[in-house]
Write a protein that holds these residues in place. Sequence first.
Motif, PDB file in Angstrom:
ATOM      1  N   ALA A  12       0.845  -1.194   0.000  1.00 37.67           N
ATOM      2  CA  ALA A  12       0.000   0.000   0.000  1.00 37.67           C
ATOM      3  C   ALA A  12       0.881   1.245   0.000  1.00 37.67           C
ATOM      4  N   PRO A  13       0.441   2.321  -0.660  1.00 39.23           N
ATOM      5  CA  PRO A  13       1.288   3.516  -0.796  1.00 39.23           C
ATOM      6  C   PRO A  13       1.153   4.489   0.370  1.00 39.23           C
ATOM      7  N   THR A  14       1.045   3.989   1.574  1.00 37.26           N
ATOM      8  CA  THR A  14       0.835   4.867   2.724  1.00 37.26           C
ATOM      9  C   THR A  14       2.068   5.691   3.079  1.00 37.26           C
ATOM     10  N   ASP A  15       3.230   5.336   2.511  1.00 33.81           N
ATOM     11  CA  ASP A  15       4.446   6.105   2.762  1.00 33.81           C
ATOM     12  C   ASP A  15       4.674   7.151   1.680  1.00 33.81           C
ATOM     13  N   GLY A  16       3.633   7.440   0.921  1.00 37.45           N
ATOM     14  CA  GLY A  16       3.771   8.372  -0.187  1.00 37.45           C
ATOM     15  C   GLY A  16       4.105   7.693  -1.491  1.00 37.45           C
ATOM     16  N   GLY A  17       4.154   6.374  -1.507  1.00 36.36           N
ATOM     17  CA  GLY A  17       4.355   5.608  -2.731  1.00 36.36           C
ATOM     18  C   GLY A  17       5.756   5.109  -2.980  1.00 36.36           C
ATOM     19  N   ALA A  18       6.703   5.375  -2.065  1.00 35.77           N
ATOM     20  CA  ALA A  18       8.090   4.973  -2.300  1.00 35.77           C
ATOM     21  C   ALA A  18       8.220   3.454  -2.375  1.00 35.77           C
ATOM     22  N   LEU A 162     -16.719   6.140  -1.889  1.00 35.21           N
ATOM     23  CA  LEU A 162     -16.396   5.315  -3.051  1.00 35.21           C
ATOM     24  C   LEU A 162     -14.976   4.782  -2.955  1.00 35.21           C
ATOM     25  N   PHE A 163     -14.026   5.633  -2.590  1.00 36.58           N
ATOM     26  CA  PHE A 163     -12.644   5.186  -2.501  1.00 36.58           C
ATOM     27  C   PHE A 163     -12.464   4.132  -1.407  1.00 36.58           C
ATOM     28  N   ASP A 164     -13.207   4.275  -0.332  1.00 35.70           N
ATOM     29  CA  ASP A 164     -13.157   3.248   0.711  1.00 35.70           C
ATOM     30  C   ASP A 164     -13.704   1.922   0.193  1.00 35.70           C
ATOM     31  N   ASP A 378       7.148  19.568  10.097  1.00 34.63           N
ATOM     32  CA  ASP A 378       6.644  19.398  11.455  1.00 34.63           C
ATOM     33  C   ASP A 378       5.314  18.640  11.495  1.00 34.63           C
ATOM     34  N   ARG A 379       4.724  18.426  10.342  1.00 31.94           N
ATOM     35  CA  ARG A 379       3.466  17.693  10.275  1.00 31.94           C
ATOM     36  C   ARG A 379       3.570  16.612   9.210  1.00 31.94           C
ATOM     37  N   THR A 380       2.741  15.599   9.350  1.00 35.53           N
ATOM     38  CA  THR A 380       2.830  14.423   8.482  1.00 35.53           C
ATOM     39  C   THR A 380       1.748  14.451   7.415  1.00 35.53           C
ATOM     40  N   ALA A 381       2.154  14.252   6.179  1.00 35.26           N
ATOM     41  CA  ALA A 381       1.193  14.124   5.088  1.00 35.26           C
ATOM     42  C   ALA A 381       0.476  12.782   5.185  1.00 35.26           C
ATOM     43  N   GLU A 382      -0.749  12.725   4.656  1.00 36.76           N
ATOM     44  CA  GLU A 382      -1.521  11.484   4.628  1.00 36.76           C
ATOM     45  C   GLU A 382      -1.771  11.093   3.183  1.00 36.76           C
ATOM     46  N   TYR A 383      -1.698   9.780   2.912  1.00 37.55           N
ATOM     47  CA  TYR A 383      -1.862   9.298   1.544  1.00 37.55           C
ATOM     48  C   TYR A 383      -2.963   8.255   1.476  1.00 37.55           C
ATOM     49  N   PHE A 384      -3.532   8.095   0.292  1.00 35.62           N
ATOM     50  CA  PHE A 384      -4.571   7.089   0.106  1.00 35.62           C
ATOM     51  C   PHE A 384      -4.003   5.693   0.336  1.00 35.62           C
ATOM     52  N   ASN A 386      -5.490   3.030  -0.856  1.00 37.26           N
ATOM     53  CA  ASN A 386      -5.755   2.314  -2.098  1.00 37.26           C
ATOM     54  C   ASN A 386      -4.521   2.378  -2.997  1.00 37.26           C
ATOM     55  N   PRO A 387      -3.939   1.246  -3.380  1.00 36.03           N
ATOM     56  CA  PRO A 387      -2.706   1.274  -4.173  1.00 36.03           C
ATOM     57  C   PRO A 387      -2.881   1.815  -5.585  1.00 36.03           C
ATOM     58  N   ASN A 388      -4.123   2.050  -6.008  1.00 32.64           N
ATOM     59  CA  ASN A 388      -4.304   2.609  -7.342  1.00 32.64           C
ATOM     60  C   ASN A 388      -4.317   4.134  -7.336  1.00 32.64           C
ATOM     61  N   PHE A 389      -4.465   4.760  -6.159  1.00 32.71           N
ATOM     62  CA  PHE A 389      -4.473   6.214  -6.078  1.00 32.71           C
ATOM     63  C   PHE A 389      -3.111   6.699  -5.602  1.00 32.71           C
ATOM     64  N   ASN A 390      -2.506   7.556  -6.382  1.00 25.16           N
ATOM     65  CA  ASN A 390      -1.150   8.012  -6.100  1.00 25.16           C
ATOM     66  C   ASN A 390      -1.202   9.498  -5.764  1.00 25.16           C
ATOM     67  N   GLY A 391      -1.194   9.811  -4.481  1.00 22.43           N
ATOM     68  CA  GLY A 391      -1.208  11.207  -4.108  1.00 22.43           C
ATOM     69  C   GLY A 391      -1.705  11.430  -2.697  1.00 22.43           C
ATOM     70  N   PRO A 392      -1.614  12.659  -2.213  1.00 24.78           N
ATOM     71  CA  PRO A 392      -1.933  12.954  -0.819  1.00 24.78           C
ATOM     72  C   PRO A 392      -3.413  13.226  -0.563  1.00 24.78           C
ATOM     73  N   LYS A 393      -3.891  12.748   0.602  1.00 23.76           N
ATOM     74  CA  LYS A 393      -5.199  13.148   1.127  1.00 23.76           C
ATOM     75  C   LYS A 393      -5.060  14.411   1.961  1.00 23.76           C
TER      76      LYS A 393
END
Length: 400
Positions: A12-18, A162-164, A378-384, A386-393
């Motif tokens: 899953a791309p929860t680390d920003g997709g790396a 829908l994404f969920d 100082d703050r953490t980005a959140e990512y989808f 879903n492995p098909n969505f590439n980008g930040p929430k």
Amino acid sequence: MTETLLPEVMPAPTDGGAALLDWACRMREEHPVAFDGKLRMWQVFRQEHVQRVLTDHAVFSSDMSVIAPDQMFRSGNITQMDPPVHRKYRSLVNKAFTPRTVADLAPRISELTHALLDEVDGADQVDLVDALLYPLPITVISELLGVPQSDHELFRSWVDNLFDATFENPFDPDLARKATEAVAPMKEYLLEHVRDRRSRARDDLITKLVQAEVDGERMTDEEVMTFSAILLLAGHVTTTLLLGNTVRCLDDNPWAVDQLRADPGLVPAAIEESLRLRPPFNASGRITTREVELAGVTIPAQQPVFASILSANYDPARFADPHTFDLNRFGQGRDTPPHSAFGHGVHFCVGAPLARLEGRIALGIMLERYREIRLDTDRTAEYFANPNFNGPKKLPVVLR
């Protein structure tokens, strides 16, 4: 025949997709075509094969009804049609969603971008998704379709649901049923607007779709609703992810910001390179109509196939030095092969011109307004998830 079983589970791309990118590139080199035992589908990773999957509709069909009969949209969904039927519907849509229609939106996109950024001027903490990346495209598309701005948050709740519901495997019949349930309120909402336009024409895209005619035929209410829903969903999400990913690319390559300020004419090239490196959607699905061989591997008929856009965009056989952010790669006069972020062939994304226009205008305005645009460490980005969505929430940034 080579070994066809995918040896590693897609992360899953929860680390920003790396991790997902590392995995996709490794699979491209070691297992370019393989069966994913966990998701019960075939994965394709090389650019040449991805392009074939996306363009050879005679062998790789977009019609998923054979394996997932409970689809979100059963009538008028051009994303799941093959020629020649697709050609007729695309012609109808093109009559309403013209290049002129998109180009005429430029002043409004600029106006909205300035207004949204005015609201967060001087703020110490800014979530760029909430401040700009979500409200800009959803407002543009809502106004284009002719639905009230007051319902924007309602749209967002439908998209989140829908994404969920579509997590991980687009071919899973159970998830298809959940997705259908998730979009049911939106479908009813849009149907009301379509029926209203039948009796009361307005200057909006829904009216143009209702009135569009090819060979004496017009779209039904259900078909107009479906296209409106697809544009509403995919159109705004694509731009949200595109802009968020462009900011991430520039944060990784601060030297590029200096070049863009010195030469704003490079902004379109920056958008294209960001689309290549961080495509909004990581893959696209098809189903085989007959047995086919790719990379020495035989895929049987009636099999779901996931073509990795992410891996294809990093394929060294297609792009020199593919992991490098290069502002000159897609510059004027460069004969660079196209990336796969918006697909290929007849299913090339109908909303791509609008997403590119919004991206260019919004990025240009941010570069003009701020001397510093960077991720907030100082703050953490959140990512989808879903492995098909590439980008930040959520994308915390510093704007100065």
